[in-house]
Enzyme design. Sequence first.
Site, PDB file in Angstrom:
ATOM      1  CG  HIS A 188       1.457  -3.042   1.411  1.00 39.05           C
ATOM      2  ND1 HIS A 188       1.472  -2.415   0.180  1.00 39.05           N
ATOM      3  CD2 HIS A 188       1.534  -2.055   2.343  1.00 39.05           C
ATOM      4  CE1 HIS A 188       1.565  -1.098   0.362  1.00 39.05           C
ATOM      5  NE2 HIS A 188       1.599  -0.858   1.668  1.00 39.05           N
ATOM      6  NE  ARG A 203       4.708  -7.222   1.043  1.00 37.38           N
ATOM      7  CZ  ARG A 203       5.138  -5.967   0.955  1.00 37.38           C
ATOM      8  NH1 ARG A 203       4.757  -5.218  -0.058  1.00 37.38           N
ATOM      9  NH2 ARG A 203       5.933  -5.467   1.879  1.00 37.38           N
ATOM     10  CG  ASP A 209       2.679   0.829   5.341  1.00 39.15           C
ATOM     11  OD1 ASP A 209       2.350   0.136   4.364  1.00 39.15           O
ATOM     12  OD2 ASP A 209       3.681   1.571   5.343  1.00 39.15           O
TER      13      ASP A 209
END
Length: 442
Positions: free
Chosen positions: A55, A57, A290
């Site tokens: 991620h 972002r 993750d």
Amino acid sequence: MLIRNATLPDGHQRDVRVRGESIVEVGRDLDASDQHVIEATGKRLFPGMIDAHVHFRQPGYPHKETWETGSRSAAAGGVTTVVDQPNTDPPTVDGEAFDQKAEFAADSVVDWGINGGVTADWIPNVLLRRRLFALGEVFLADSTGDMGIEADLFADALEAAADTDVPVTVHAEDADYFNDDAKARDDADAWSAFRTAKAEAEAVERACTVAKEHDATIHIAHTSTPEGVDIASEAGMTTEVTPHHLLLSRRDLSELGTFGRMNPPLRREKRRQKLYERVVDGTVDMIATDHAPHTREEKDASIWDAPSGVPGVETVLPLLLAEARDPDSGLTYERVRDLTARNPADVFDIPQKGAIEAGKDADLVLVDTIETSEISGAALHSKCDWTPFEGHDAVFPEWTMVRGTVVYERGDALADDATPQEDVFYDHQGENVRGADSERLE
């Protein structure tokens, strides 16, 4: 370029010739005339890691991470390909959002893929025509970004993905099995008590059943329980395990506090040990991080208010290599190679990556496995300057190469009274994008 006398993950010493973006020859005593030679005697050469779950972002939350900072962190950890998940702002659920994210991804110093998401207002006929890596992370329970979906929509998504031959990655937790009694607590372990192991196992079972009904293949993200791994494996589906679920457990939460909150949460130590066994014996298909950074200020809240997620893209391969150094761990360098490179390439059909073989992309990582160092959050390259693995032993790369271009070189360690040379990053065109001036390695 000729990388000479490198020890490959299987223990064999080989020369590796790189031309352009590709590996063109692997063998013994290769001709080194008219070649730039990198002497790798005593060091190990690994295929670059494919991290199928990050991620970064951006768009939406650049104060947490950007494609530039996240990819530099990846390169410094030996990750040469990353796959970004859809729960950004806007979420990647239509063609316009995909295109916007792809523009930000152009700042990456490593190769990348983008996953498309599923919400009630997703636009599958447009999104699935984009160059998606996969559909997912499809959330079966709410997590960061509030993208949890109902059963009917999940079935529709599987059918659409199967029709277009797009793989599906699933975040498997069933909120019906969350323990609401834990909400009366405010200790760091309350989050693990709330999002139960049974919630994961039941969701994996349901997801695999629906996938079979629609003749679809799914991949279970961040599987945190041995039960979840076994259910998926028996159903013919694939799984990934994160470094935090592999190496940390609920007994670490007294020290980590809210910095140890993630979805799914950390499990009991016995479950962690059984999960580790499945990583070693081949039941688990891959390791993925993750990588989900948040600022210190955001994490410094109550267990119910702190956001879920921890960083991990820079520390995953160094942690695994440190584990493989220990003969008692059961984890071998070959198994690390398979978990981080070969298997992700096979599962997600990236035939040009994942191995040190002629014809493959020259995604390579050189390490000295004799040399270990302690992980320090302040020394990492993510915008997030903390890590749940503070003080853990690790084996960091000397350099990382993406398609024949060295994108990261570790700064030289100098005497205690001298200033160490800064790490150096390059983009795919070979331009120095950060760090001290230095001669380019290749």
